[in-house]
Design an enzyme around this catalytic site. Structure first.
Site, short mmCIF file in Angstrom:
data_model
loop_
_atom_site.label_atom_id
_atom_site.label_comp_id
_atom_site.label_asym_id
_atom_site.label_seq_id
_atom_site.Cartn_x
_atom_site.Cartn_y
_atom_site.Cartn_z
NE ARG A 62 -41.99 28.85 -14.48
CZ ARG A 62 -41.88 29.00 -13.17
NH1 ARG A 62 -42.03 27.95 -12.38
NH2 ARG A 62 -41.67 30.16 -12.62
CE LYS A 171 -30.60 40.67 -2.56
NZ LYS A 171 -30.80 42.13 -2.40
CG ASP A 200 -23.21 40.82 -1.30
OD1 ASP A 200 -23.19 41.84 -2.02
OD2 ASP A 200 -23.57 40.85 -0.12
CG HIS A 201 -24.55 43.44 -6.83
ND1 HIS A 201 -25.65 43.38 -6.02
CD2 HIS A 201 -24.40 44.74 -7.14
CE1 HIS A 201 -26.14 44.61 -5.86
NE2 HIS A 201 -25.40 45.45 -6.53
CE LYS A 205 -22.08 47.93 -5.79
NZ LYS A 205 -22.69 48.53 -6.96
CD GLU A 239 -30.74 51.13 -3.24
OE1 GLU A 239 -30.55 50.78 -4.40
OE2 GLU A 239 -31.52 50.57 -2.45
CG ASP A 258 -33.30 44.71 -1.08
OD1 ASP A 258 -33.19 43.73 -1.84
OD2 ASP A 258 -33.29 45.89 -1.47
CG HIS A 263 -25.72 44.47 -0.83
ND1 HIS A 263 -25.35 43.32 -1.48
CD2 HIS A 263 -26.89 44.86 -1.42
CE1 HIS A 263 -26.25 43.03 -2.41
NE2 HIS A 263 -27.20 43.94 -2.39
CE LYS A 362 -35.03 49.52 -2.50
NZ LYS A 362 -33.74 49.40 -3.20
C1 BG6 Z 1 -29.87 44.84 -4.72
C2 BG6 Z 1 -31.17 45.17 -4.03
O1 BG6 Z 1 -29.25 43.73 -4.13
O2 BG6 Z 1 -28.99 45.95 -4.63
C3 BG6 Z 1 -31.78 46.42 -4.61
O3 BG6 Z 1 -32.07 44.09 -4.17
C4 BG6 Z 1 -30.78 47.56 -4.60
O4 BG6 Z 1 -32.95 46.78 -3.88
C5 BG6 Z 1 -29.48 47.13 -5.23
O5 BG6 Z 1 -31.35 48.65 -5.30
C6 BG6 Z 1 -28.42 48.19 -5.09
O6 BG6 Z 1 -27.30 47.84 -5.83
P1 BG6 Z 1 -26.33 48.94 -6.43
O7 BG6 Z 1 -25.25 48.17 -7.08
O8 BG6 Z 1 -27.14 49.77 -7.38
O9 BG6 Z 1 -25.86 49.74 -5.27
#
Ligand code: BG6
Length: 513
Positions: A62, A171, A200-201, A205, A239, A258, A263, A362
């Site tokens: 934007r 996401k 989904d990242h 990995k 985390e 989240d 994941h 977390k």
């Molecule tokens: C994201 C979440 O999808 O994954 C975050 O929104 C999280 O809250 C993160 O911290 C963790 O990813 P990674 O690759 O650091 O384990």
């Protein structure tokens, strides 16, 4: 010549996986993800010679930003966030092909301008350039972007050829089953499923991909991979970070949405699915959907199979940190969970009776993601009774997803000496020791796969729906009871007592990774 060998990208040669001429259009180009992950990923692909010679990057947002400023910001993002430093030669090739279009997400005229900009790029290039639309915006504008890609004709570009338009969707993919269904309906009104790449990242990995190789390229695991030999499975995604500056987002999300719904469920699906008939996107995703659908609905309520909690103030690396309710942007009476643990049962031939324990949180003691397969104990006839002499553990195979990526197996061994005494030992394989540590980041693999048109590491629409179907009744229940039943854990600990009790009720305990 020396330079061309160092950076094959400069020659337009793709080392082993060829992407066609491509223009990546990033919606949400002034956002955090773009700077932290997407631009560095594209840069590193360029550095490795994996971008096509005709590669273009268009930022869309934007905010009006001149091309030059967008390039400067992109270079700054690479300097700050890339795993490798900015190389002048690679950047000199990428920068002129980097541009910016500003416009609203619900502004059809702006999308027509975008279409004209892409046409201009093709005219300059003299050949078709596949568009890859990357939606990295807050979810409230997913639908207008998708609809405008449809209305402007961009979504249908080159449909029927391998270089058809593609769309990557970040996401969160919905916030419950209804919203995920609605989003899928919008997507399908504009794109065909094979054009869609839901991210989904975790699937990008290295170790997550290796799970398939370990399971199906080795003959020793698969015969044991079932209820006859496996006692339980534990999946941990812990985390150290708290919510940081993302309070606004996190309050609406929470750990289940989240981390667990996406994941952790993906890790479960890859661990528990049947061997696919082929190593292709549809075969693998068919199996993942099948196993997700076989998970029994959760028992919810005070005596249920789920625990949720919020972190309280505690110590992280020797420093005091605030509790969740004291964090910036968090309601003092927030009912958002920062930790969730659950016991899942998979109702199929392979897994009947084997509990799958999932946990994520977390501000936990350590950043660690792992999948641990706990095998049944051997019959207790030989090395039994004298626990002082016979220290025996159940065999555990664990996949360390991150950090310290690797694989380890706990075995019982005789302690050298004149008397027979036993002790569990760990046999380990570490990626870094064998392959070095500077491996590609998840987003590099995912952006490349989307350019090539390989959907294996992306979520199919029905997969997202199956996972939401499982999580939504729990979210509804939590909403209905507010903070009731919310457990608490000190920041820097391994989670709330309720979570230990969940396992203890079946004679299990969490591993301390
Ligand atoms: C994201 C979440 O999808 O994954 C975050 O929104 C999280 O809250 C993160 O911290 C963790 O990813 P990674 O690759 O650091 O384990």
């Amino acid at each position: 010549m020396a330079q061309a060998q160092r950076h094959p990208f400069l020659d337009g040669l793709s080392k082993y996986r060829g992407a066609p001429p491509t223009v990546v259009v990033i919606f949400g180009a002034s956002g955090d993800l773009c700077a932290r992950k997407l631009i560095p990923a594209i840069y590193n692909l360029g550095m490795d010679g994996l971008l096509p010679a005709d590669f273009f990057l268009v930022g869309y947002g934007r905010k009006p930003i001149p091309d030059e400023e967008f390039r400067t910001d992109a270079a700054a993002a690479i300097k700050e966030f890339s795993r490798r430093s900015l190389d002048a030669d690679v950047w000199a090739r990428l920068a002129p092909n980097t541009s910016y279009v500003s416009g609203g997400y619900d502004d059809k005229a702006a999308f027509d301008r975008l279409a004209a900009h892409l046409a201009e790029i093709e005219q300059r290039t003299g050949r078709p350039v596949q568009p890859l639309f990357y939606i990295s915006t807050p979810p409230n504008v997913f639908a207008p972007i998708l609809l405008n890609l449809g209305a402007s004709g961009l979504a249908a570009k080159y449909l029927g050829t391998p270089h058809h338009a593609k769309v990557v969707i970040e996401k969160p993919f919905g916030k419950d089953l209804d919203s995920a269904l609605a989003l899928n309906t919008t997507i399908r009104s504009v794109f065909k499923e094979h054009q869609v790449y839901r991210i989904d990242h975790y699937l990008g990995k290295e170790t997550v991909q290796d799970l398939l190789v370990q399971r199906f390229a080795n003959s020793i695991f698969e015969p044991l991979w079932n209820r006859n030999f496996i006692d339980s499975v534990q999946i941990t995604v812990a985390e150290e970070v708290g919510v940081g500056t993302r309070g606004g987002y996190y309050e609406q999300s929470g750990c289940l949405r989240d981390m667990i719904q996406n994941h952790t469920m993906q890790l479960l699906a890859l661990t528990a699915m049947e061997p696919p008939g082929a190593l292709d996107a549809e075969a693998i995703r068919d199996e993942k959907v099948k196993v997700l659908k076989a998970i029994q609905p959760l028992t919810i309520g005070p005596a249920g199979e789920v625990v949720r909690a919020q972190y309280a103030a505690g110590m992280m690396a020797g420093k005091p940190v605030p509790g969740y309710l004291e964090e910036e942007g968090i309601a003092r009476q927030s009912a958002t969970e920062t930790y969730a643990a659950m016991r899942l049962s998979i109702n199929n031939w392979r897994w009947q009776g084997v509990p799958f324990y999932l946990r994520s949180g977390k501000r936990m003691a350590r950043r660690v993601s792992e999948i641990a397969i706990n095998f049944r104990r051997p019959p207790g006839t030989l090395f039994a009774g004298e626990t002082a002499r016979f220290d025996l553990a159940a065999n555990t195979l664990s996949f360390q997803i991150q950090p310290d990526e690797g694989l380890s197996l706990i075995l019982n061994t005789k302690i050298p000496g004149l008397e027979t005494r036993t002790q569990p030992v760990k046999m380990s394989f570490r990626y870094a020791a064998t392959f070095g540590s500077n491996t590609a980041e998840a987003y590099e693999r995912l952006v490349l796969d989307a350019m090539i048109g390989d959907g294996t590491l992306f979520i199919r629409g029905d997969e997202a729906e199956a996972s939401w179907k499982l999580c939504t009744p729990l979210l509804d229940y939590w909403r209905s009871v507010g903070r009731q039943g919310m457990d608490s854990y000190a920041a820097g600990s391994w989670g709330p007592p309720g979570s230990d009790a969940l396992l203890a009720s079946r004679g299990h305990h969490w591993r301390q990774p």
